[in-house]
Design a protein around this motif. Structure first.
Motif, PDB file in Angstrom:
ATOM      1  N   ARG A  85       0.824  -1.204   0.000  1.00  0.00           N
ATOM      2  CA  ARG A  85       0.000   0.000   0.000  1.00  0.00           C
ATOM      3  C   ARG A  85       0.862   1.258   0.000  1.00  0.00           C
ATOM      4  N   ALA A  86       1.944   1.239   0.747  1.00  0.00           N
ATOM      5  CA  ALA A  86       2.841   2.395   0.779  1.00  0.00           C
ATOM      6  C   ALA A  86       3.485   2.615  -0.586  1.00  0.00           C
ATOM      7  N   LYS A  87       3.866   1.538  -1.267  1.00  0.00           N
ATOM      8  CA  LYS A  87       4.446   1.685  -2.602  1.00  0.00           C
ATOM      9  C   LYS A  87       3.422   2.253  -3.584  1.00  0.00           C
ATOM     10  N   ALA A  88       2.159   1.807  -3.463  1.00  0.00           N
ATOM     11  CA  ALA A  88       1.128   2.330  -4.356  1.00  0.00           C
ATOM     12  C   ALA A  88       0.887   3.818  -4.104  1.00  0.00           C
ATOM     13  N   ASN A  89       0.866   4.225  -2.840  1.00  0.00           N
ATOM     14  CA  ASN A  89       0.683   5.644  -2.528  1.00  0.00           C
ATOM     15  C   ASN A  89       1.849   6.483  -3.048  1.00  0.00           C
ATOM     16  N   ALA A  90       3.041   5.942  -2.945  1.00  0.00           N
ATOM     17  CA  ALA A  90       4.210   6.668  -3.458  1.00  0.00           C
ATOM     18  C   ALA A  90       4.140   6.793  -4.978  1.00  0.00           C
ATOM     19  N   ARG A  91       3.698   5.742  -5.639  1.00  0.00           N
ATOM     20  CA  ARG A  91       3.568   5.810  -7.097  1.00  0.00           C
ATOM     21  C   ARG A  91       2.499   6.835  -7.496  1.00  0.00           C
ATOM     22  N   LEU A  92       1.389   6.886  -6.754  1.00  0.00           N
ATOM     23  CA  LEU A  92       0.342   7.868  -7.022  1.00  0.00           C
ATOM     24  C   LEU A  92       0.864   9.292  -6.848  1.00  0.00           C
ATOM     25  N   ALA A  93       1.596   9.523  -5.755  1.00  0.00           N
ATOM     26  CA  ALA A  93       2.149  10.864  -5.508  1.00  0.00           C
ATOM     27  C   ALA A  93       3.172  11.236  -6.564  1.00  0.00           C
ATOM     28  N   ARG A  94       3.933  10.264  -7.047  1.00  0.00           N
ATOM     29  CA  ARG A  94       4.944  10.530  -8.070  1.00  0.00           C
ATOM     30  C   ARG A  94       4.283  10.931  -9.402  1.00  0.00           C
ATOM     31  N   GLU A  95       3.195  10.254  -9.748  1.00  0.00           N
ATOM     32  CA  GLU A  95       2.503  10.580 -10.989  1.00  0.00           C
ATOM     33  C   GLU A  95       1.817  11.942 -10.905  1.00  0.00           C
ATOM     34  N   LYS A  96       1.275  12.290  -9.734  1.00  0.00           N
ATOM     35  CA  LYS A  96       0.672  13.609  -9.567  1.00  0.00           C
ATOM     36  C   LYS A  96       1.708  14.712  -9.744  1.00  0.00           C
ATOM     37  N   LEU A  97       2.871  14.497  -9.166  1.00  0.00           N
ATOM     38  CA  LEU A  97       3.936  15.491  -9.325  1.00  0.00           C
ATOM     39  C   LEU A  97       4.367  15.599 -10.780  1.00  0.00           C
ATOM     40  N   ARG A  98       4.490  14.472 -11.447  1.00  0.00           N
ATOM     41  CA  ARG A  98       4.906  14.490 -12.854  1.00  0.00           C
ATOM     42  C   ARG A  98       3.879  15.232 -13.713  1.00  0.00           C
ATOM     43  N   GLU A  99       2.596  15.042 -13.393  1.00  0.00           N
ATOM     44  CA  GLU A  99       1.548  15.738 -14.142  1.00  0.00           C
ATOM     45  C   GLU A  99       1.650  17.246 -13.963  1.00  0.00           C
ATOM     46  N   LEU A 100       1.923  17.690 -12.716  1.00  0.00           N
ATOM     47  CA  LEU A 100       2.036  19.121 -12.471  1.00  0.00           C
ATOM     48  C   LEU A 100       3.282  19.702 -13.124  1.00  0.00           C
ATOM     49  N   GLU A 101       4.383  18.982 -13.069  1.00  0.00           N
ATOM     50  CA  GLU A 101       5.630  19.485 -13.651  1.00  0.00           C
ATOM     51  C   GLU A 101       5.543  19.565 -15.178  1.00  0.00           C
ATOM     52  N   ASN A 102       4.851  18.635 -15.801  1.00  0.00           N
ATOM     53  CA  ASN A 102       4.730  18.654 -17.255  1.00  0.00           C
ATOM     54  C   ASN A 102       3.786  19.757 -17.737  1.00  0.00           C
TER      55      ASN A 102
ATOM     56  N   MET B  56      -4.562  27.953 -18.240  1.00  0.00           N
ATOM     57  CA  MET B  56      -4.038  26.787 -18.953  1.00  0.00           C
ATOM     58  C   MET B  56      -2.691  27.103 -19.591  1.00  0.00           C
ATOM     59  N   GLN B  57      -2.547  28.318 -20.083  1.00  0.00           N
ATOM     60  CA  GLN B  57      -1.279  28.711 -20.690  1.00  0.00           C
ATOM     61  C   GLN B  57      -0.180  28.889 -19.651  1.00  0.00           C
ATOM     62  N   LEU B  58      -0.555  29.426 -18.460  1.00  0.00           N
ATOM     63  CA  LEU B  58       0.448  29.649 -17.419  1.00  0.00           C
ATOM     64  C   LEU B  58       0.907  28.348 -16.768  1.00  0.00           C
ATOM     65  N   GLY B  59       0.024  27.343 -16.704  1.00  0.00           N
ATOM     66  CA  GLY B  59       0.375  26.087 -16.053  1.00  0.00           C
ATOM     67  C   GLY B  59       0.110  26.131 -14.560  1.00  0.00           C
ATOM     68  N   PRO B  60       0.409  25.046 -13.835  1.00  0.00           N
ATOM     69  CA  PRO B  60       0.116  24.979 -12.395  1.00  0.00           C
ATOM     70  C   PRO B  60       0.993  25.942 -11.595  1.00  0.00           C
TER      71      PRO B  60
ATOM     72  N   GLU C 263       5.251  22.350  -5.237  1.00  0.00           N
ATOM     73  CA  GLU C 263       5.991  22.099  -3.999  1.00  0.00           C
ATOM     74  C   GLU C 263       5.191  21.213  -3.053  1.00  0.00           C
ATOM     75  N   VAL C 264       3.882  21.414  -2.999  1.00  0.00           N
ATOM     76  CA  VAL C 264       3.038  20.551  -2.171  1.00  0.00           C
ATOM     77  C   VAL C 264       3.105  19.102  -2.668  1.00  0.00           C
ATOM     78  N   ALA C 265       3.060  18.935  -3.989  1.00  0.00           N
ATOM     79  CA  ALA C 265       3.149  17.583  -4.548  1.00  0.00           C
ATOM     80  C   ALA C 265       4.494  16.940  -4.242  1.00  0.00           C
ATOM     81  N   ARG C 266       5.569  17.736  -4.276  1.00  0.00           N
ATOM     82  CA  ARG C 266       6.885  17.188  -3.929  1.00  0.00           C
ATOM     83  C   ARG C 266       6.947  16.766  -2.476  1.00  0.00           C
ATOM     84  N   ALA C 267       6.349  17.559  -1.601  1.00  0.00           N
ATOM     85  CA  ALA C 267       6.329  17.198  -0.180  1.00  0.00           C
ATOM     86  C   ALA C 267       5.508  15.930   0.044  1.00  0.00           C
TER      87      ALA C 267
END
Length: 312
Positions: free
Chosen positions: A43-60, A129-133, A139-143
């Motif tokens: 479960r911890a690995k799944a939560n970490a994977r979810l948080a990693r994908e959320k961060l990747r979505e915001l960064e992209n 949409m043009q400015l992005g997140p 930073e919240v997603a990274r934390a």
């Protein structure tokens, strides 16, 4: 002596402990049931994977297609605005001539003003949409990702500690648990440890020297040690340390004498809590080393003190 306790609680499903058995450091002593800990780890690995994908979505940021879609919705709303404005003006003129009801005028006005607000809202959405997140959201997603990864490490640590290994190389002295027991390292009652073990090649004699004789005892002084159960067997030893505080009731100072036990006799003749007799010699280990480098002096073997009530 080392008290071997698990770092996590659980039921013992495998036990490789027997009194007198010699084990090496790292040998598996017991295995605890790990179903809950394995589920927590996954479960911890799944939560970490979810948080990693959320961060990747915001960064992209937003996809070009999403920006184009927002722009198309804005252009559509802007195209409808002139028609609604014209309808409103036409209804207003008709109302002045009493050719339209007040209700029709209010409906046309409401539709026109709502469309104006919709156009403004779509403009702001397109600009966002043009400015992005926002940087703050990234930073919240990274934390959150760091927190999730820390939970993974903790869950992995707990799962790994379901396998209890020998902390040292030595001999099992006492067995404190059986298969099926539930062990809890923080319990005050019940099973909190699996066994007691010790390295029987690293023995010390715990004895008290009377204060009147302590001046003749020094660190490094050579000794002869005999177990009361096997008086014919003599072992070499030396004074390892004098304790920093005396025993006022006995008028003595505790002393520790380290014994050199041959590997083949480990745990055979000298065992913890047995009685021993210690004879102190005049020669020290340093003097013996110096003598080995030069001419060999005649070392006096007169006993300085004898401790018949010493304990291993």
């Amino acid at each position: 002596q080392t008290l071997v306790s698990p770092k996590v609680s659980g039921m013992v499903i495998q036990l490789n402990i027997a009194e007198g058995r010699r084990v090496k450091k790292g040998d598996v002593l017991a295995v605890l049931e790990s179903t809950d800990y394995a589920a927590d780890y996954e479960r911890a690995k799944a939560n970490a994977r979810l948080a990693r994908e959320k961060l990747r979505e915001l960064e992209n940021g937003n996809r070009p297609e999403e920006i184009l879609q927002a722009e198309a919705e804005l252009r559509e709303a802007e195209a409808l605005l002139p028609q609604l404005e014209a309808d409103y003006q036409r209804t207003l003129e008709l109302r002045k001539k009493n050719s339209a009801t007040q209700q029709e005028l209010e409906r046309a006005e409401s539709q026109y003003k709502a469309q104006v607000q919709r156009v403004e809202r779509l403009k702001q959405a397109w600009r966002l949409m043009q400015l992005g997140p926002r940087i703050e959201r990234i930073e919240v997603a990274r934390a959150e990702l760091a927190q999730a990864e820390a939970e993974v490490l903790k869950a992995e640590w707990r799962l790994g500690n379901c396998t209890i290994r020998a902390p040292i190389s030595g001999t099992i002295l006492k067995k404190n648990a059986e298969e099926g027991n539930i062990v809890n390292p923080v319990a005050f009652n019940g099973s909190f440890s699996l066994c007691e073990m010790a390295d029987l090649s690293d023995l010390e004699v715990d004895l008290n020297i009377q204060e009147r004789d302590i001046a003749r005892v020094r660190v490094g002084q050579k000794c002869r040690v005999r177990a009361e159960a096997f008086p014919e067997r003599v072992y070499d030893g030396y004074v390892d340390r004098l304790m920093p505080i005396a025993d006022r009731a006995k008028g003595a100072l505790p002393v520790r004498v380290k014994i050199a036990v041959p590997p083949e006799e480990e745990g055979v003749y000298l065992r913890p809590e047995m009685g021993a007799i210690v004879t102190f010699l005049n020669q020290t280990r340093a003097a013996e080393a110096a003598a080995a480098e030069g001419p060999t002096p005649q070392a006096a073997a007169a006993g300085v003190a004898t401790a018949p009530s010493a304990d291993l």
